[in-house]
Design a protein around this motif. Structure first.
Motif, short mmCIF file in Angstrom:
data_model
loop_
_atom_site.label_atom_id
_atom_site.label_comp_id
_atom_site.label_asym_id
_atom_site.label_seq_id
_atom_site.Cartn_x
_atom_site.Cartn_y
_atom_site.Cartn_z
N SER A 75 -81.22 18.44 -7.58
CA SER A 75 -79.79 18.18 -7.75
C SER A 75 -79.37 16.87 -7.09
O SER A 75 -78.43 16.21 -7.55
CB SER A 75 -78.98 19.34 -7.18
OG SER A 75 -79.14 20.50 -7.97
N LEU A 76 -80.06 16.49 -6.02
CA LEU A 76 -79.81 15.17 -5.42
C LEU A 76 -80.12 14.08 -6.44
O LEU A 76 -79.38 13.11 -6.56
CB LEU A 76 -80.66 14.99 -4.16
CG LEU A 76 -80.69 13.58 -3.56
CD1 LEU A 76 -79.30 13.13 -3.16
CD2 LEU A 76 -81.65 13.52 -2.38
N ASP A 77 -81.20 14.23 -7.16
CA ASP A 77 -81.57 13.28 -8.20
C ASP A 77 -80.43 13.16 -9.21
O ASP A 77 -80.02 12.07 -9.60
CB ASP A 77 -82.86 13.77 -8.88
CG ASP A 77 -83.49 12.71 -9.76
OD1 ASP A 77 -83.03 11.55 -9.72
OD2 ASP A 77 -84.43 13.03 -10.49
N SER A 78 -79.90 14.31 -9.65
CA SER A 78 -78.81 14.31 -10.62
C SER A 78 -77.55 13.68 -10.04
O SER A 78 -76.83 12.95 -10.73
CB SER A 78 -78.50 15.75 -11.07
OG SER A 78 -79.62 16.33 -11.70
N TYR A 79 -77.26 13.96 -8.79
CA TYR A 79 -76.07 13.39 -8.14
C TYR A 79 -76.14 11.86 -8.12
O TYR A 79 -75.14 11.18 -8.40
CB TYR A 79 -75.92 13.93 -6.73
CG TYR A 79 -74.84 13.22 -5.94
CD1 TYR A 79 -73.50 13.46 -6.20
CD2 TYR A 79 -75.17 12.27 -4.96
CE1 TYR A 79 -72.50 12.78 -5.50
CE2 TYR A 79 -74.18 11.60 -4.26
CZ TYR A 79 -72.85 11.85 -4.53
OH TYR A 79 -71.87 11.17 -3.85
N LEU A 80 -77.28 11.33 -7.80
CA LEU A 80 -77.42 9.87 -7.74
C LEU A 80 -77.22 9.25 -9.12
O LEU A 80 -76.72 8.12 -9.24
CB LEU A 80 -78.78 9.49 -7.18
CG LEU A 80 -79.02 9.84 -5.71
CD1 LEU A 80 -80.46 9.56 -5.31
CD2 LEU A 80 -78.06 9.07 -4.80
N GLU A 323 -79.67 -3.98 -19.25
CA GLU A 323 -80.53 -2.81 -19.41
C GLU A 323 -80.01 -1.90 -20.51
O GLU A 323 -80.78 -1.36 -21.32
CB GLU A 323 -80.62 -2.05 -18.08
CG GLU A 323 -81.54 -0.83 -18.13
CD GLU A 323 -81.56 -0.09 -16.80
OE1 GLU A 323 -81.96 1.08 -16.80
OE2 GLU A 323 -81.18 -0.68 -15.78
N LEU A 324 -78.69 -1.71 -20.53
CA LEU A 324 -78.08 -0.88 -21.57
C LEU A 324 -78.28 -1.50 -22.94
O LEU A 324 -78.66 -0.83 -23.91
CB LEU A 324 -76.60 -0.69 -21.28
CG LEU A 324 -75.78 0.13 -22.29
CD1 LEU A 324 -76.29 1.56 -22.33
CD2 LEU A 324 -74.30 0.11 -21.93
N LEU A 325 -78.05 -2.82 -23.05
CA LEU A 325 -78.24 -3.51 -24.32
C LEU A 325 -79.68 -3.40 -24.82
O LEU A 325 -79.92 -3.22 -26.02
CB LEU A 325 -77.86 -4.99 -24.18
CG LEU A 325 -76.38 -5.35 -24.22
CD1 LEU A 325 -76.20 -6.82 -23.87
CD2 LEU A 325 -75.79 -5.06 -25.60
N PHE A 344 -76.95 5.34 -10.45
CA PHE A 344 -78.26 4.85 -10.03
C PHE A 344 -79.26 5.09 -11.16
O PHE A 344 -79.38 6.22 -11.66
CB PHE A 344 -78.75 5.60 -8.78
CG PHE A 344 -78.05 5.23 -7.51
CD1 PHE A 344 -78.50 4.18 -6.72
CD2 PHE A 344 -76.94 5.95 -7.08
CE1 PHE A 344 -77.85 3.84 -5.54
CE2 PHE A 344 -76.29 5.62 -5.90
CZ PHE A 344 -76.75 4.56 -5.13
N THR A 345 -79.97 4.06 -11.57
CA THR A 345 -81.03 4.22 -12.56
C THR A 345 -82.29 4.75 -11.88
O THR A 345 -82.36 4.86 -10.66
CB THR A 345 -81.34 2.88 -13.25
OG1 THR A 345 -81.89 1.98 -12.26
CG2 THR A 345 -80.09 2.27 -13.85
N ARG A 346 -83.29 5.04 -12.70
CA ARG A 346 -84.57 5.50 -12.14
C ARG A 346 -85.17 4.43 -11.22
O ARG A 346 -85.69 4.75 -10.13
CB ARG A 346 -85.55 5.83 -13.28
CG ARG A 346 -86.86 6.44 -12.83
CD ARG A 346 -86.63 7.76 -12.15
NE ARG A 346 -87.88 8.41 -11.75
CZ ARG A 346 -87.93 9.45 -10.95
NH1 ARG A 346 -86.82 9.96 -10.47
NH2 ARG A 346 -89.08 10.00 -10.61
N ASP A 363 -89.79 15.20 -12.33
CA ASP A 363 -90.20 14.02 -13.08
C ASP A 363 -89.26 13.83 -14.27
O ASP A 363 -89.05 14.73 -15.07
CB ASP A 363 -91.64 14.20 -13.57
CG ASP A 363 -92.15 12.99 -14.30
OD1 ASP A 363 -93.16 13.12 -15.01
OD2 ASP A 363 -91.55 11.91 -14.17
N GLU A 364 -88.67 12.63 -14.37
CA GLU A 364 -87.73 12.36 -15.45
C GLU A 364 -88.39 11.73 -16.68
O GLU A 364 -87.76 11.53 -17.70
CB GLU A 364 -86.63 11.40 -14.99
CG GLU A 364 -85.65 12.03 -14.03
CD GLU A 364 -84.51 11.08 -13.70
OE1 GLU A 364 -84.58 9.91 -14.11
OE2 GLU A 364 -83.57 11.51 -13.03
#
Length: 531
Positions: A75-80, A323-325, A344-346, A363-364
């Motif tokens: 959940s910390l990962d998701s929060y970031l 990065e989005l483009l 925050f990105t990976r 792992d994402e």
């Protein structure tokens, strides 16, 4: 209770509005628990070895000795990524968010969940534009009228934008009596305090203004306590001040949350729609050799002109835009949606998190499935927000920050009958390439507010970059995000946090938002984990 006695679980179909309920049925030997369709009212639970504990606040759950105080790293990962924690998990191991639009049976130590409502996404064009406008007016007026029912005084949050102005206009049509309205601003030329005051005068309402100042950031530890989980969005500060001021005058307020989500009012909705068109019609060579090259060569200050946000994009923001483009040609609407709202990105997290913390994260790097790349209708795109954006961020903020002052926040745009109608409308009634909230603008134009019909959406801008360099927020950052404190906690890399602290000083809005989200997390961690 009588409805449940008569109809059992079918009673939920006859409930309209917000609720979190638990009924102990001693006849059937079950505990029946349910949450409203949108997730307006919070509900948390802990279930382990036949023990079921539920409460509307995580703080209450923690009073039970069986509920652990340990960090859920996934959940910390998701929060970031999101600045909030998406359900059903929480930042505490074993504590879950009760899913919106679900009910649950607990019997003989076992629990069973079932969903009783799903947002419809079938868009229809059977209604003419005129018929759709009439029907919208009927349902919208009904939604605001129902939410005036109270034995105590009801007021309105009035920002000066489309949504709150529409609520105020609807209430004025239905109730010929004085109302109290409340606005919050920052004293800068771009905020909408003057527009809100003008609307209140036009409607004959008693208006109250609140100013959010740098010294008010001293309230952030108190706000972190009321939120139960960190919300890394600086809007929590002005919302808290607004709710506090309103609670001195009224007991209930109507607020405009949900209108942007239902009518494509956010800039991110436009971006996802543009990205979908871009990915389908712009050739790959033009994308790589033209658009990407031009965006990369353009200074960040010129890229600011592409956005309607008052803050500075900065170099970090420019890199995020590039990065989005770069993903536009090989991703679908769901991926675009996630990237647009990500904080925050990976790659950011790989720098930020300690190696031992990274090992605990999920792992994402999942393979891209064809189903995830399919095109989405506008209603399908808007329906994505029901998964967690609405219940775990937008509506959660309103409930937590109003209830912190014993103030009840009501949201007419989240009336499920109105929501079902809005999702059924064709895209031209909601979001086009050049306009948003189309049907709401038409309704305002037809109801004595023509000046609002063409009003440009003004983002609710918090001057966070300025606050970070002033007291007391500067000292709060220095205290909670000090190298010693971060090192002792063992979650984040102290060097990366120090870099963000330096970067946030005049280098764009993205770094400031990232730093603020870390501050809110550390405040929460020390209060709830006791570390």
């Amino acid at each position: 209770m009588h409805l449940y006695e008569r109809l059992g679980i079918d009673c939920l179909q006859y409930l309209r509005g917000m609720f979190a309920l638990a009924i102990l049925d001693t006849v059937e030997g079950i505990l029946f628990v349910a949450r409203d369709r949108m997730g307006i009212k919070p509900l948390y639970y802990y279930y382990n070895n036949g023990l079921f504990v539920a409460a509307s606040e995580i703080k209450a759950l923690l009073r039970h000795p069986a509920v652990p105080r340990s960090l859920n790293h996934a959940s910390l990962d998701s929060y970031l990524t999101l600045r909030y924690v998406p359900g059903p998990d929480c930042l505490l191991h074993g504590v879950k968010k009760f899913p919106a639009a679900n009910y649950m049976y607990y019997k003989n130590g076992n629990i069973q969940f079932k969903r009783y409502w799903t947002p419809p996404v079938a868009e229809s064009s059977e209604m003419s534009d005129g018929e759709a406008l009439d029907r919208f007016g009927e349902l919208f007026n009904e939604a605001t009228r129902i939410r005036m029912i109270s034995e105590r005084p009801v007021g309105l949050f009035l920002s000066g934008g489309l949504d709150s102005t529409a609520i105020a206009a609807s209430v004025r049509r239905n109730f010929d009596k004085p109302m109290k309205t409340f606005s919050v601003g920052f004293g800068w030329k771009g905020d909408e305090l003057s527009a809100a005051a003008a609307t209140a005068r036009k409607l004959g309402f008693e208006h109250h203004e609140v100013l959010c100042r740098p010294q008010d950031t001293a309230l952030l530890p108190e706000i972190a306590w009321h939120l139960d989980e960190p919300l890394g969005d600086a809007i929590v500060l002005p919302m808290y001040l607004l709710a506090r001021a309103a609670s001195q005058e009224v007991t209930v307020v109507q607020s405009g949350e949900g209108a942007d989500e239902m009518l494509g009012g956010y800039f991110m909705h436009k971006v996802v729609r543009w990205a979908d068109l871009y990915s389908r019609f712009v050739p790959g060579l033009l994308h790589k050799g033209g658009v990407m090259a031009l965006a990369g060569a353009m200074p960040a200050k010129f890229l600011n002109l592409l956005f309607d946000y008052p803050g500075d994009l900065g170099e970090s923001g420019k890199l995020r835009l590039l990065e989005l483009l770069s993903s536009f040609k090989n991703a679908g609407p769901k991926e675009h949606y996630t990237k647009v709202i990500a904080l925050f990105t990976r790659a950011d997290k790989l720098r930020l998190l300690r190696p031992d913390t990274l090992k605990l994260l999920e792992d994402e790097s999942l393979p891209v499935e064809k189903a995830r790349l399919k095109r989405l209708s506008l209603s399908e795109l808007l329906a994505l927000q029901f998964d967690h954006w609405l219940p775990d961020d937008i509506l959660c903020k309103l409930d937590k920050l109003t209830m912190a002052h014993s103030l009840e926040g009501r949201v007419p745009f989240m009336d499920h009958v109105l929501v079902e109608f809005l999702l059924s409308l064709p895209p031209r009634q909601k979001l086009t390439l050049f306009s948003n909230k189309v049907i709401l603008r038409r309704w305002l134009k037809a109801n004595a507010h023509p000046e609002m019909a063409s009003k440009k959406k003004i983002p609710f801008y918090i001057p966070l970059e300025q606050y970070l360099s002033q007291e007391p927020l500067k000292s709060l950052i220095g205290d909670y995000l000090s190298e010693e404190r971060i090192g002792r906690a063992g979650i984040f890399n102290p060097n990366e946090v120090a870099r963000l602290r330096r970067l946030s000083a005049g280098h764009g809005v993205l770094a400031s938002k990232q730093l603020f989200s870390l501050l809110m997390f550390e405040m929460w961690r020390e209060k709830f984990l006791g570390a």
